[in-house]
Design an enzyme around this catalytic site. Structure first.
Site, mmCIF file in Angstrom:
data_model
loop_
_atom_site.group_PDB
_atom_site.id
_atom_site.type_symbol
_atom_site.label_atom_id
_atom_site.label_comp_id
_atom_site.label_asym_id
_atom_site.label_seq_id
_atom_site.Cartn_x
_atom_site.Cartn_y
_atom_site.Cartn_z
ATOM 1 N N ASP A 126 0.823 -1.211 0.000
ATOM 2 C CA ASP A 126 0.000 0.000 0.000
ATOM 3 C C ASP A 126 0.860 1.265 0.000
ATOM 4 O O ASP A 126 0.385 2.342 0.375
ATOM 5 C CB ASP A 126 -0.916 0.020 1.232
ATOM 6 C CG ASP A 126 -2.198 -0.777 1.014
ATOM 7 O OD1 ASP A 126 -2.412 -1.245 -0.119
ATOM 8 O OD2 ASP A 126 -2.966 -0.952 1.975
ATOM 9 N N ASP B 173 -6.977 -7.279 14.071
ATOM 10 C CA ASP B 173 -6.548 -8.613 14.486
ATOM 11 C C ASP B 173 -7.352 -9.108 15.687
ATOM 12 O O ASP B 173 -7.842 -10.238 15.701
ATOM 13 C CB ASP B 173 -5.052 -8.617 14.806
ATOM 14 C CG ASP B 173 -4.616 -7.389 15.602
ATOM 15 O OD1 ASP B 173 -5.494 -6.687 16.144
ATOM 16 O OD2 ASP B 173 -3.403 -7.130 15.677
#
Length: 483
Positions: A136, A289
């Site tokens: 990214d 996460d």
């Protein structure tokens, strides 16, 4: 209209009246101290003592459990089905499941070669391994460097792909989610995630995948982090002490008692079926996460932590990078608790005991109370009691319990026991930032979804340490300078 001054609020008949400002402030303090300040401060002391008992009992519980685990629990290879991965002459490489390796990156100029090289050197049949570099980066020079590195490994026969997106929507969660949508991923059974500064050992998959193959109820196998730059400066030593306790005690206890703990975001391997069943990656918080782990846990999936399976990584070595990381790690869990608290309480697939553990122990005490208690008690309430001697703080709350909590926190890093005093001071300083971030997450304030990628220095640290050994006092000066 008559002019209003401070004299209007203090009667002239008050004994000891004085016209100067300092005197008026002193008299006002005496006026409000007994009816207002003392009761409020006393109440604050009681609340903080209650929080300290909660934190103490949590630490004591985990301390007892970890001793029992180390002395009497069977090793993971004995508690779960596990057989080593061996080459099958008849089946060939088909005996190995297809594994996807995802490496999310963002302008990782200093470390991209390390993570890509480590992933490409994993001991696994090349036709059963798919490496996916999710870049990214906004720096086109870095993008070109990462793509060239992928092409270099591809020319050696490694199945590696370089993936980019049009935007950074969803940040890391968005990149991981997008990576799972490609057609060549559909046949993969497992996905292992390594951040750009992580460097797994070649046998990582051979030691972790068998747990997933032979135990269909296990969704995640998490490895322990080890730090290549823990001796770089005073700041990294302090971080090592906190994180070693997290892995040595918190993760181990969660795995042994409830088969649940928070995914650390990297250095772990997931069953893709479990990810999909839990609803996939979501970018609603900065702890994607933990979000995925909680949702998968509520679906009944089990997690396994392997303390002897270790992955090398890098700690932030500047205060600025560390502060941004801690904001994300403190704000995200509080915001996730706000969003999922009711879902956890009303879930019917897990036991009441496990729900209590997740809500009270995992979220409430560790992610909320621990930060607030440290800041308000040690940085606000106790200093105020010096100004208000009428309020008494019992010795057991001000000295004994904090000392025991500190000693329990030191078990993860025995080599740094002599730094406990500095660690306490460091944690008190950081408690302000963590408490602020916790409230931002709870009330979804302006910076709730702020995501700043932690700076990694990679080989720059190695070169620096080779050229000049930095004494501890200079490291401390560097830390203060970065502030």
């Amino acid at each position: 209209m008559a002019e209003i001054s401070g004299n209007n609020f203090i009667p002239d008949s008050f004994q000891g009246y004085t016209p100067d400002i300092a005197g008026q402030i002193g008299l006002l303090w005496e006026l409000i101290k007994a009816p207002l300040i003392v009761p409020l401060l006393t109440l604050s002391v009681y609340i903080c003592l209650a929080m300290s008992i909660m934190v103490f009992m949590e630490r004591l519980y985990m301390g007892i459990v970890i001793i029992l685990v180390k002395l009497f629990w069977k090793k993971p290879e004995k508690r779960y089905k596990w057989e080593p991965m061996t080459d099958d002459i008849e089946m060939g490489n088909e005996a190995f499941p297809l594994v996807l390796v995802q490496i999310p990156m963002f302008n990782e100029k200093e470390v991209y070669k390390i993570s890509i090289g480590a992933a490409c050197n994993l001991s696994w049949p090349s036709d059963r391994l798919v490496i996916q570099v999710l870049d990214d980066s906004t720096d086109y020079t870095v993008k070109d460097m990462v793509e060239r590195e992928c092409l270099r490994w591809a020319s050696k026969g490694v199945n590696i792909t370089y993936q980019i997106r049009e935007s950074r929507g969803g940040y890391k969660a968005g990149a991981l989610k997008e990576g799972l949508k490609h057609d060549y991923v559909k046949e993969c059974e497992y996905v292992v995630i390594f951040d750009a500064d992580f460097r797994p050992e070649p046998d990582f998959l051979r030691r972790s995948v068998p747990f997933l193959i032979h135990n269909p109820d296990i969704a995640l196998v998490q490895a322990r982090w080890r730090f290549v730059n823990s001796n770089e400066c005073f700041l990294t030593r302090m971080q090592e002490m906190s994180l070693d306790y997290h892995f040595t005690v918190e993760q181990e206890v969660g795995s042994a008692t409830h088969a649940f703990f928070g995914f650390n975001g990297t250095g772990g391997i997931w069953r893709i079926k479990a990810i999909n069943e839990a609803g996939g990656w979501k970018d609603r918080t900065t702890v994607e996460d933990m979000d995925l782990a909680v949702r998968a846990g509520l679906k009944g999936w089990k997690f396994l932590y392997l303390g002897d399976l270790q992955v090398k990584s890098e700690l932030p070595s500047t205060f600025k990078a560390f502060r941004f990381q801690q904001h994300r790690w403190s704000c995200g869990p509080a915001n996730l608790f706000r969003k999922m608290g009711l879902d956890i309480a009303t879930n019917k697939k897990v036991t009441l005991y496990k729900k209590f553990y997740v809500i009270y122990s995992f979220f409430f005490v560790r992610k909320l109370i621990a930060h607030m208690f440290t800041f308000f008690f040690y940085c606000v309430v106790i200093p105020l009691t010096i100004l208000v001697p009428e309020v008494d703080v019992p010795k057991w709350g001000a000295i004994y319990i904090p000392c025991i909590i500190t000693m329990l926190n030191s078990v993860g890093t025995p080599r740094s026991f002599h730094l406990l005093f500095y660690w306490v001071l460091f944690e008190n300083v950081m408690s302000f930032h963590r408490t602020k971030a916790t409230f931002i997450g709870l009330f979804e304030a302006k910076r709730v979804n702020e995501w700043v990628v932690t700076e990694k220095l990679g080989d720059t640290l190695k070169n620096k340490s080779n050229n000049k050994a930095v004494p501890l006092r200079k490291s401390l000066a560097k830390l203060l300078g970065d502030r």
